[in-house]
Write a protein that holds these residues in place. Structure first.
Motif, PDB file in Angstrom:
ATOM      1  N   GLY A 102       0.828  -1.201   0.000  1.00  0.00           N
ATOM      2  CA  GLY A 102       0.000   0.000   0.000  1.00  0.00           C
ATOM      3  C   GLY A 102       0.864   1.253   0.000  1.00  0.00           C
ATOM      4  N   GLY A 103       0.248   2.439   0.133  1.00  0.00           N
ATOM      5  CA  GLY A 103       0.990   3.691   0.182  1.00  0.00           C
ATOM      6  C   GLY A 103       1.704   3.985  -1.122  1.00  0.00           C
ATOM      7  N   ALA A 104       2.917   4.507  -0.990  1.00  0.00           N
ATOM      8  CA  ALA A 104       3.760   4.786  -2.157  1.00  0.00           C
ATOM      9  C   ALA A 104       4.995   3.894  -2.070  1.00  0.00           C
ATOM     10  CB  ALA A 104       4.175   6.254  -2.168  1.00  0.00           C
ATOM     11  N   VAL A 105       5.337   3.287  -3.194  1.00  0.00           N
ATOM     12  CA  VAL A 105       6.421   2.304  -3.200  1.00  0.00           C
ATOM     13  C   VAL A 105       7.409   2.645  -4.312  1.00  0.00           C
ATOM     14  CG1 VAL A 105       6.899  -0.118  -3.790  1.00  0.00           C
ATOM     15  CG2 VAL A 105       5.125   0.425  -2.120  1.00  0.00           C
ATOM     16  N   LEU A 106       8.671   2.630  -3.943  1.00  0.00           N
ATOM     17  CA  LEU A 106       9.746   2.902  -4.910  1.00  0.00           C
ATOM     18  C   LEU A 106      10.576   1.637  -5.065  1.00  0.00           C
ATOM     19  CD1 LEU A 106      11.531   4.939  -6.533  1.00  0.00           C
ATOM     20  CD2 LEU A 106      12.643   5.504  -4.381  1.00  0.00           C
ATOM     21  N   GLY A 121      19.230  -0.177  -4.171  1.00  0.00           N
ATOM     22  CA  GLY A 121      18.913   0.100  -2.772  1.00  0.00           C
ATOM     23  C   GLY A 121      19.384   1.464  -2.310  1.00  0.00           C
ATOM     24  N   ARG A 122      19.907   2.288  -3.271  1.00  0.00           N
ATOM     25  CA  ARG A 122      20.449   3.580  -2.832  1.00  0.00           C
ATOM     26  C   ARG A 122      19.467   4.739  -3.052  1.00  0.00           C
ATOM     27  NH1 ARG A 122      26.207   4.005  -5.330  1.00  0.00           N
ATOM     28  NH2 ARG A 122      25.428   2.436  -6.741  1.00  0.00           N
ATOM     29  N   ASP A 123      18.221   4.406  -3.438  1.00  0.00           N
ATOM     30  CA  ASP A 123      17.208   5.447  -3.633  1.00  0.00           C
ATOM     31  C   ASP A 123      16.536   5.758  -2.302  1.00  0.00           C
ATOM     32  OD1 ASP A 123      17.047   5.912  -6.662  1.00  0.00           O
ATOM     33  OD2 ASP A 123      17.186   3.747  -6.474  1.00  0.00           O
ATOM     34  N   ILE A 170      13.488  -8.421  -3.587  1.00  0.00           N
ATOM     35  CA  ILE A 170      13.026  -9.566  -4.380  1.00  0.00           C
ATOM     36  C   ILE A 170      14.065  -9.818  -5.471  1.00  0.00           C
ATOM     37  CG2 ILE A 170      11.235 -10.368  -5.982  1.00  0.00           C
ATOM     38  CD1 ILE A 170       9.172  -9.203  -4.118  1.00  0.00           C
ATOM     39  N   GLU A 171      14.447 -11.099  -5.603  1.00  0.00           N
ATOM     40  CA  GLU A 171      15.495 -11.436  -6.564  1.00  0.00           C
ATOM     41  C   GLU A 171      14.959 -12.425  -7.578  1.00  0.00           C
ATOM     42  OE1 GLU A 171      18.407 -12.859  -3.834  1.00  0.00           O
ATOM     43  OE2 GLU A 171      19.284 -10.868  -3.583  1.00  0.00           O
ATOM     44  N   ARG A 172      15.419 -12.293  -8.803  1.00  0.00           N
ATOM     45  CA  ARG A 172      15.113 -13.308  -9.816  1.00  0.00           C
ATOM     46  C   ARG A 172      16.226 -13.246 -10.852  1.00  0.00           C
ATOM     47  NH1 ARG A 172      12.370 -16.363 -13.399  1.00  0.00           N
ATOM     48  NH2 ARG A 172      10.674 -17.489 -12.387  1.00  0.00           N
ATOM     49  N   GLY A 173      16.842 -14.403 -11.139  1.00  0.00           N
ATOM     50  CA  GLY A 173      17.959 -14.426 -12.082  1.00  0.00           C
ATOM     51  C   GLY A 173      19.005 -13.411 -11.651  1.00  0.00           C
ATOM     52  N   GLU A 174      19.427 -12.591 -12.619  1.00  0.00           N
ATOM     53  CA  GLU A 174      20.487 -11.617 -12.314  1.00  0.00           C
ATOM     54  C   GLU A 174      19.959 -10.361 -11.634  1.00  0.00           C
ATOM     55  OE1 GLU A 174      20.078  -9.504 -16.687  1.00  0.00           O
ATOM     56  OE2 GLU A 174      21.014 -11.469 -16.396  1.00  0.00           O
ATOM     57  N   ASN A 202      15.011  -3.761  -4.809  1.00  0.00           N
ATOM     58  CA  ASN A 202      14.851  -3.350  -3.410  1.00  0.00           C
ATOM     59  C   ASN A 202      13.566  -2.549  -3.327  1.00  0.00           C
ATOM     60  OD1 ASN A 202      17.628  -4.002  -2.087  1.00  0.00           O
ATOM     61  ND2 ASN A 202      18.062  -3.178  -4.119  1.00  0.00           N
ATOM     62  N   VAL A 203      12.661  -3.002  -2.497  1.00  0.00           N
ATOM     63  CA  VAL A 203      11.344  -2.362  -2.413  1.00  0.00           C
ATOM     64  C   VAL A 203      11.359  -1.406  -1.221  1.00  0.00           C
ATOM     65  CG1 VAL A 203       8.879  -2.790  -2.137  1.00  0.00           C
ATOM     66  CG2 VAL A 203      10.288  -4.415  -3.436  1.00  0.00           C
ATOM     67  N   HIS A 204      11.136  -0.120  -1.505  1.00  0.00           N
ATOM     68  CA  HIS A 204      11.160   0.916  -0.457  1.00  0.00           C
ATOM     69  C   HIS A 204       9.781   1.534  -0.303  1.00  0.00           C
ATOM     70  CE1 HIS A 204      15.717   1.954  -1.057  1.00  0.00           C
ATOM     71  NE2 HIS A 204      15.499   0.667  -0.818  1.00  0.00           N
ATOM     72  N   ARG A 205       9.421   1.834   0.946  1.00  0.00           N
ATOM     73  CA  ARG A 205       8.248   2.693   1.177  1.00  0.00           C
ATOM     74  C   ARG A 205       8.722   4.135   1.192  1.00  0.00           C
ATOM     75  NH1 ARG A 205       3.625   1.969   2.927  1.00  0.00           N
ATOM     76  NH2 ARG A 205       3.880   0.025   4.029  1.00  0.00           N
ATOM     77  N   ILE A 206       7.957   5.011   0.534  1.00  0.00           N
ATOM     78  CA  ILE A 206       8.373   6.406   0.483  1.00  0.00           C
ATOM     79  C   ILE A 206       7.177   7.282   0.827  1.00  0.00           C
ATOM     80  CG2 ILE A 206       8.088   6.391  -2.051  1.00  0.00           C
ATOM     81  CD1 ILE A 206      10.456   8.346  -2.151  1.00  0.00           C
ATOM     82  N   GLU A 207       7.419   8.301   1.640  1.00  0.00           N
ATOM     83  CA  GLU A 207       6.334   9.224   2.030  1.00  0.00           C
ATOM     84  C   GLU A 207       6.275  10.348   1.012  1.00  0.00           C
ATOM     85  OE1 GLU A 207       4.226   8.532   4.363  1.00  0.00           O
ATOM     86  OE2 GLU A 207       5.399   6.799   5.043  1.00  0.00           O
TER      87      GLU A 207
END
Ligand code: MEV
Length: 316
Positions: free
Chosen positions: A141-145, A150-152, A160-164, A168-173
């Motif tokens: 939910g909310g806002a997701v980046l 992972g540096r954002d 979440i990883e798949r193959g190469e 990185n899932v971030h919550r952002i206000e």
């Protein structure tokens, strides 16, 4: 008593398609949801009173295979979201189905990261390729980046990883955004649009540069949003739309609708949202009423969006 789960649809502000290839994306959960009820059934899964159809219920079938193999369920679902409409109905359905099935078989709710990851695998399998964007925002939910390295900005939620690839899932206000969402009325399967971009990349290596451009626009868009600079956000939405046009997922109707929305005084910018090929567009505007009536005159169904809504909910 059946388990109930619900998950929101989403709009992508920046980064669709490019996120499949490791660029960042920014999305918001919509206040429109899919709701599902689930209980174990003695034999054969039934959806809304009918036996599960492998084609019509492709996402449900795959979600159950991953979350609860060899079990059968009685499922009922209802949705406020147009299907194949660019606003994340398949992701919301995958998330709600995975969460409900895990809750039924385990007797307790699964961690959000596990739900997001199985729902992503569901979309990947059904669509042939996907990013965890839609399923992560439907879960969190909310806002997701989604950040490749992972540096954002934002608070890390899961990886979440798949193959190469790693997302990185971030919550952002974010500040509350004055957005109109409009559905063209034309259904477009995400799998087909993802395949268009993949074919373009195979035949024209310069298309990679368009993806990188979308990545840069997304990062600039995040900075402009955090600075509260809506004029810049709107201009970047227009540029993101032009990139999606170059990737071949714009349509004459989407081009007409986004141009008409931009011409309404008080509008900052407009772009298609989601996979394209039809589906939906979003408009950042201080003049929602005029944008809605303009788009409706051109045949779209438009609503003022309350974005940043609640994520996955499971009960009891
Ligand atoms: C579809 O809503 C978004 C796409 O980027 C596909 C995906 O990320 O899975 C086109």
């Amino acid at each position: 008593m059946p388990v109930r789960a619900s998950a929101p649809g989403k709009i992508i502000l920046f980064g669709e398609h490019a996120v499949v290839y490791g660029e960042p994306s920014l999305s918001l959960a919509l206040d429109r949801r899919i709701r599902i009820e689930a209980e174990e059934a003695p034999d054969g899964t039934v959806v809304n009173g009918e036996p599960l159809d492998p084609h019509r219920h492709a996402y449900i079938r795959q979600a159950l295979r991953l979350a609860a193999p060899h079990r059968a369920f009685r499922l009922r679902n209802e949705s406020d979201l147009p299907s194949a409409g660019g606003v994340g109905s398949s992701a919301a359905l995958s998330v709600a189905t995975v969460a409900a099935a895990l809750r039924v078989v385990r007797g307790h709710a699964a961690p959000l990261h596990e739900v997001a990851s199985l729902a992503f695998e569901t979309e990947w399998t059904v669509q042939g390729a996907a990013s965890p964007n839609d399923t992560s925002v439907a879960t969190a939910g909310g806002a997701v980046l989604l950040s490749p390295d992972g540096r954002d900005p934002g608070v890390p939620l899961w990886k979440i990883e798949r193959g190469e690839r790693t997302w990185n899932v971030h919550r952002i206000e974010l500040p509350r955004l004055p957005l109109v969402v409009a559905h063209t009325g034309m259904r477009a399967r995400t799998a087909d649009q993802v395949a268009i971009v993949r074919r373009l990349l195979d035949t024209d290596p310069s298309a990679r540069e368009v993806l990188r451009d979308i990545g840069r626009i997304t990062r600039q868009g995040v900075a402009a949003l955090l600075a509260g600079d809506l004029s810049r956000v709107g201009a970047l939405m227009d540029r993101n739309h032009a990139c999606l046009h170059a990737l071949g997922v714009d349509t004459p109707q989407l081009a007409r609708l986004t141009a008409a929305a931009r011409a309404v005084p008080g509008t900052y910018g407009a772009k298609l949202t989601g996979a394209g090929g039809g589906g939906s567009l979003i408009v950042l505007t201080d003049n929602a009423a005029d944008v809605q009536s303009t788009l409706q005159r051109l045949g779209a169904s438009a609503f003022a969006a309350v974005a940043g809504a609640r994520g996955l909910e499971v009960s009891p």
